[in-house]
Structures are given as C-alpha cells and as structure tokens.
Design a protein around this motif. Sequence first.
Motif, short mmCIF file in Angstrom:
data_model
loop_
_atom_site.label_atom_id
_atom_site.label_comp_id
_atom_site.label_asym_id
_atom_site.label_seq_id
_atom_site.Cartn_x
_atom_site.Cartn_y
_atom_site.Cartn_z
N GLU A 117 34.50 5.77 -8.48
CA GLU A 117 34.85 4.34 -8.44
C GLU A 117 33.59 3.42 -8.02
O GLU A 117 33.84 2.21 -7.50
CB GLU A 117 35.88 3.88 -7.67
CG GLU A 117 35.67 4.22 -5.79
CD GLU A 117 35.99 5.75 -5.51
OE1 GLU A 117 36.03 6.53 -6.34
OE2 GLU A 117 35.97 5.78 -4.08
N HIS B 42 43.82 4.06 -11.05
CA HIS B 42 43.19 4.49 -9.73
C HIS B 42 42.06 4.11 -9.32
O HIS B 42 41.74 3.40 -8.41
CB HIS B 42 43.40 6.15 -9.65
CG HIS B 42 43.01 6.84 -8.55
ND1 HIS B 42 43.85 7.61 -7.90
CD2 HIS B 42 41.67 7.08 -8.11
CE1 HIS B 42 43.17 8.25 -6.73
NE2 HIS B 42 41.76 7.78 -7.03
N GLU B 43 40.93 4.19 -10.30
CA GLU B 43 39.66 3.82 -9.88
C GLU B 43 39.55 2.23 -9.92
O GLU B 43 38.93 1.69 -9.02
CB GLU B 43 38.73 3.96 -11.03
CG GLU B 43 38.43 5.66 -11.38
CD GLU B 43 38.42 6.63 -10.19
OE1 GLU B 43 37.61 6.09 -9.30
OE2 GLU B 43 38.96 7.73 -10.10
N HIS C 86 40.63 1.30 -6.20
CA HIS C 86 39.39 1.46 -5.42
C HIS C 86 38.46 0.22 -5.28
O HIS C 86 37.85 0.17 -4.54
CB HIS C 86 38.98 2.76 -5.81
CG HIS C 86 39.25 4.02 -5.17
ND1 HIS C 86 39.72 4.13 -3.98
CD2 HIS C 86 39.38 5.08 -5.96
CE1 HIS C 86 40.17 5.57 -4.06
NE2 HIS C 86 39.95 6.09 -5.01
N GLU D 267 42.58 7.23 -0.85
CA GLU D 267 42.99 8.39 -1.98
C GLU D 267 44.59 8.03 -2.08
O GLU D 267 45.08 7.95 -3.05
CB GLU D 267 42.51 9.44 -1.80
CG GLU D 267 40.94 9.72 -2.00
CD GLU D 267 40.34 9.02 -3.13
OE1 GLU D 267 41.02 8.93 -4.25
OE2 GLU D 267 39.24 8.66 -3.22
ZN LIG Z 1 40.12 7.94 -5.71
#
Ligand SMILES: [Zn+2]
Length: 349
Positions: free
Chosen positions: A266, A299-300, A303, A322
């Motif tokens: 990320e 997800h990234e 972040h 996470e």
């Molecule tokens: Zn992650």
Amino acid sequence: MKMKFAACRLSKSVLPRNYELHLSLDPENAAFRGRVTISLESKKPATRLVLHALDLSLASVVVAGRRLAPSKVVVDAKAETVTLLLDSPLKGRAEVDIEYSGKMNELMRGLYKSRGKNAGKEEAWSFTHLEPTHARRFLPCFDEPSFKASFELSLDVPAGLTPLSNMPSVSDTVLDGRRTVVFQKTPKMSSYLLAVFAARLKSRARKVGRTALTVWAAPEQIVQADFALEAGENALKYLNSYFGIPYMLPKLDMVAAPDFASGAMENWGAILYRDSSLLIDPKLSSDAAKRRVAEVVSHEIVHQWFGNLVTMGWWNDLWLNEAFATWLAYKIVDSWKPAWKVWDEFDQS
Ligand SMILES: [Zn+2]
C-alpha cells in the motif's frame, strides 16, 4: 548470542524531519547510487548518531558541514545500523549528508530488480518493497514506523522507463538517454511507505474528485486495466465519504509488477501489485478473479488512511491495520456488488 530485538530500536532523542534524496538507477546492472540529505533534530546533545543502513556502501558522510573520517563511520551489519561518531556534540537542527551506492537484489526486498519485457526481449526494471524493514537497504534512514518525515525525491532512470513515486512530478527532463524526474514533497510519512519504481509502463487514468487515479501496466497488459480502475474509483469514493477526510495526496497510482513478493503493497500514493492481483482480462477472467481484484484494490486503498495517514507506533500493532483493511474491503465490495455475496466468504479469507 541472540540479539534482543529492542537493541535494534533507535533512540527517540534524534528525529528526522525531511529527506532530500537524489537517486540514479541502473537496472540492467542491478546498481543504484544515491545522495541523501537528512534534516534532523537532536533533542539533547549527541556525540553519536545512529541510523539504519544495510548492504549499502557509504562513500562520504558529512554532518553539520563537517566531513567524517572513515574511522568515524561504524557499520554494524548485524544490527543493520551505521553509527556516526561526532567530534563535537550535536544539538538542535542539523543536516546529515550521505553519498552511497547499493546493488538491487532479486529477493524483492528494498529496491529490487524485476524482469520486464521490451519488444519481446527481457528488460530490467526496478521496484521498491520496503515493508517492514527494507527501507534501510535503499537509503540510510530512521527505519521505524514512528519516525515520520517528508521526502523530496529526484530520480534519474534510463529514458525508456517511466519513473514513479509517491507524489506527482514537478519537472521531467530527458537528456543523453536518461530521464530525470523531480517529485513533489511528500507529507510526513513512515519510511516503509516510500515508493520508487522504474519500468516500461502504459497507463489508464480517470479523475475521482480531486484525485488523479491511474492504473499502470506493461504495454501489452494495459487493456486489462479497466476493471481495477472501476474498483479503485468505487473504493476511493466510498472511503472519502466513510472517513469524512478526503484522500490526501494529489494522485493515486496502482502499478502492476511482473514479480512481487505478496499480492500488493500500500505505498502511499503508489500502490504496487503483483500483476495477477490487479489486471482482469475482460474476455477470459472469471467472476472469482474479479472479486479477488476488487478486494485487494479496496484493501490497499483503505490502507491509504488506515496505516498511511494514521500509523501504528510499532509493528506489534500491525494487526490493527490489517484487520481493519480486510474488514472494510469486504464492506466496500459488498456495497458495490451485492450479488457477489462476499460476506459469505469472509471467514475463509
Ligand atoms: Zn494490508
């Protein structure tokens, strides 16, 4: 003797404020040269400065305008540090200027050499992967997440390659087969989020609010970028609204690499993906592959706020990054494509 992990932690009495970094990459020879000027602040008189550095050759070290003799530059490979022994105590603001060089590895740690293609022939490219403790393989620095500082980067690469980093460029010149790009200064950030890429890339871009969102991939793969661009736009819009804090950098690049150690990383403003985690062939890819790309992209992008803007003080709290990114990615994808019923798979992820 087994070294205690805490013994490798740097003192909090010296804080980095800014890194001015000039880098020249030679991917074909797996080599790089750098010059870093670290602006720092010492809260109490210091007769030694300890930085992280690993597998780097330091050619010259200047502290507060005085060049150190080689005997005053003590490398400890086991602790992954270099200690600078000073003639007189340092207090307050000062600059440390280091010229150095290193080798790109093929272990996908630090600045690594990647095997790309140009017109059917193999061509060397370079990418960074610095989490958790590989920034020290790339530049001498304070390589712990709590030591946030800004980065001002200029990058010099072979002219056929596209140089990318966390921020947009402010100047871009080509001369004698080399391309030099100066990037905008980053916000304060942790060293593990720094990104430097040089590869032969094409792009697909769109504007999402104030953010330039771009997918970069090898020329023959760029036709597979559209799905990731849609998933990225959806996640950015969702999170701008969800957090109530708009995405904070001027651009967000999502870059496909031919080889990468994990699914994605990320880096702030310059997310790196293994190509199979980002690209979707509109004719051949399955729904399962699309779900996977949508989840990884979301997800990234989570972040960018949770991890990059707000960062754990030390790695023992990485689970917060996470867990939150994993959970929120499912929430984003479910609201985008409810027919996929992604929550049914959440406990298996
Ligand atoms: Zn992650």
